[in-house]
Design a protein around this motif. Structure first.
Motif, PDB file in Angstrom:
ATOM      1  N   GLU A   1      -9.871   7.042  -7.616  1.00 12.90           N
ATOM      2  CA  GLU A   1     -10.514   7.450  -6.372  1.00 12.90           C
ATOM      3  C   GLU A   1      -9.615   6.970  -5.244  1.00 12.90           C
ATOM      4  N   SER A   2      -9.396   7.824  -4.245  1.00 15.02           N
ATOM      5  CA  SER A   2      -8.508   7.417  -3.155  1.00 15.02           C
ATOM      6  C   SER A   2      -9.011   7.938  -1.816  1.00 15.02           C
ATOM      7  N   PHE A   3      -8.658   7.223  -0.759  1.00 16.12           N
ATOM      8  CA  PHE A   3      -8.913   7.667   0.607  1.00 16.12           C
ATOM      9  C   PHE A   3      -7.982   6.910   1.538  1.00 16.12           C
ATOM     10  N   PHE A   4      -7.821   7.446   2.740  1.00  6.76           N
ATOM     11  CA  PHE A   4      -6.937   6.820   3.725  1.00  6.76           C
ATOM     12  C   PHE A   4      -7.785   6.173   4.808  1.00  6.76           C
ATOM     13  N   VAL A   5      -7.409   4.947   5.180  1.00 10.65           N
ATOM     14  CA  VAL A   5      -8.073   4.224   6.267  1.00 10.65           C
ATOM     15  C   VAL A   5      -7.107   4.181   7.447  1.00 10.65           C
ATOM     16  N   GLY A   6      -7.518   4.750   8.560  1.00 15.42           N
ATOM     17  CA  GLY A   6      -6.689   4.761   9.762  1.00 15.42           C
ATOM     18  C   GLY A   6      -6.957   6.029  10.557  1.00 15.42           C
ATOM     19  N   THR A   7      -6.242   6.164  11.631  1.00 18.09           N
ATOM     20  CA  THR A   7      -6.411   7.340  12.482  1.00 18.09           C
ATOM     21  C   THR A   7      -5.720   8.551  11.855  1.00 18.09           C
ATOM     22  N   GLU A   8      -6.018   9.735  12.366  1.00 19.03           N
ATOM     23  CA  GLU A   8      -5.346  10.940  11.881  1.00 19.03           C
ATOM     24  C   GLU A   8      -3.845  10.871  12.154  1.00 19.03           C
ATOM     25  N   ALA A   9      -3.458  10.256  13.277  1.00 13.21           N
ATOM     26  CA  ALA A   9      -2.035  10.105  13.589  1.00 13.21           C
ATOM     27  C   ALA A   9      -1.355   9.223  12.548  1.00 13.21           C
ATOM     28  N   GLU A  10      -2.012   8.128  12.139  1.00 12.91           N
ATOM     29  CA  GLU A  10      -1.451   7.254  11.106  1.00 12.91           C
ATOM     30  C   GLU A  10      -1.376   7.979   9.764  1.00 12.91           C
ATOM     31  N   LEU A  11      -2.393   8.770   9.471  1.00 18.00           N
ATOM     32  CA  LEU A  11      -2.386   9.543   8.231  1.00 18.00           C
ATOM     33  C   LEU A  11      -1.227  10.528   8.207  1.00 18.00           C
ATOM     34  N   SER A  12      -0.965  11.185   9.325  1.00 19.69           N
ATOM     35  CA  SER A  12       0.114  12.181   9.366  1.00 19.69           C
ATOM     36  C   SER A  12       1.492  11.552   9.170  1.00 19.69           C
ATOM     37  N   LYS A  13       1.635  10.263   9.479  1.00 25.01           N
ATOM     38  CA  LYS A  13       2.907   9.557   9.294  1.00 25.01           C
ATOM     39  C   LYS A  13       3.031   8.941   7.904  1.00 25.01           C
ATOM     40  N   SER A  14       1.921   8.936   7.170  1.00 25.49           N
ATOM     41  CA  SER A  14       1.894   8.291   5.861  1.00 25.49           C
ATOM     42  C   SER A  14       2.344   9.258   4.773  1.00 25.49           C
ATOM     43  N   THR A  15       3.036   8.716   3.793  1.00 25.34           N
ATOM     44  CA  THR A  15       3.403   9.492   2.624  1.00 25.34           C
ATOM     45  C   THR A  15       2.143   9.758   1.826  1.00 25.34           C
ATOM     46  N   LYS A  16       1.926  11.017   1.466  1.00 27.23           N
ATOM     47  CA  LYS A  16       0.730  11.359   0.704  1.00 27.23           C
ATOM     48  C   LYS A  16       0.905  10.901  -0.736  1.00 27.23           C
ATOM     49  N   VAL A  17       0.044   9.988  -1.160  1.00 28.85           N
ATOM     50  CA  VAL A  17       0.085   9.461  -2.511  1.00 28.85           C
ATOM     51  C   VAL A  17      -1.187   9.924  -3.215  1.00 28.85           C
ATOM     52  N   VAL A  18      -1.037  10.606  -4.327  1.00 27.37           N
ATOM     53  CA  VAL A  18      -2.192  11.119  -5.043  1.00 27.37           C
ATOM     54  C   VAL A  18      -2.585  10.185  -6.178  1.00 27.37           C
ATOM     55  N   TYR A  19      -1.611   9.641  -6.851  1.00 31.05           N
ATOM     56  CA  TYR A  19      -1.855   8.826  -8.025  1.00 31.05           C
ATOM     57  C   TYR A  19      -0.840   7.691  -8.011  1.00 31.05           C
ATOM     58  N   PRO A  20      -1.284   6.440  -7.907  1.00 34.62           N
ATOM     59  CA  PRO A  20      -0.326   5.330  -7.856  1.00 34.62           C
ATOM     60  C   PRO A  20       0.601   5.319  -9.072  1.00 34.62           C
TER      61      PRO A  20
END
Length: 153
Positions: free
Chosen positions: A126-145
């Motif tokens: 199970e995964s989710f991102f914590v932060g603003t949409e701007a922070e999410l857009s700068k983050s590398t999308k990780v689906v499975y560690p």
């Protein structure tokens, strides 16, 4: 002709009854995600992990205490499916909680199903991102560690 109509209606009514029964019998879960205060980034809950604790229900609530690295490993074998109510909190060293605005700070909450690759079975994550949409857009999308080990290895 009339008996065929009645038979069709009886079958339709039976189908609708079964469908509605299945929808109403879904378990209802209240999930509380406890995230270290100030944490920003991807959160991963990795299921079916040896030597980890089960997610336990207390007073109708499942509590997921996320580690400082954004990861929680649990021996619970799979995600609880059904109707859920999710609450997200930052938690400090004294266990004080601050509610997070889910519209502003929680993004892309999903479950990657357990999957088989080359004969090896991997756990659900199970995964989710914590932060603003701007922070999410700068983050590398990780689906499975990448460090997740197969459960049958």
């Amino acid at each position: 002709m009339k008996s065929r109509y009645l038979l069709s209606m009886a079958l339709l009514a039976s189908f609708v009854f079964v469908l509605l029964s299945a929808c109403t019998s879904s378990p209802k879960n209240h999930n509380v995600y406890l995230i270290p205060k100030g944490y920003t980034g991807w959160v991963f809950i990795i299921y079916h992990q040896k030597n980890a604790s089960e997610i336990i229900e207390q007073d109708g609530t499942y509590q997921y205490k996320i580690g400082s690295n954004g990861v929680l490993k649990t021996a619970t074998e799979d995600v609880r499916y059904g109707i859920t109510t999710d609450d997200y909190f930052y938690i400090d060293e004294e266990n004080n909680r601050t509610a997070l605005d889910t519209d502003e700070l929680i993004h892309s909450h999903k479950v990657t199903k357990a999957e088989a690759q080359g004969g090896l079975q991997y756990p659900a994550v199970e995964s989710f991102f914590v932060g603003t949409e701007a922070e999410l857009s700068k983050s590398t999308k990780v689906v499975y560690p990448q460090d997740v080990k197969p459960i049958n290895d």
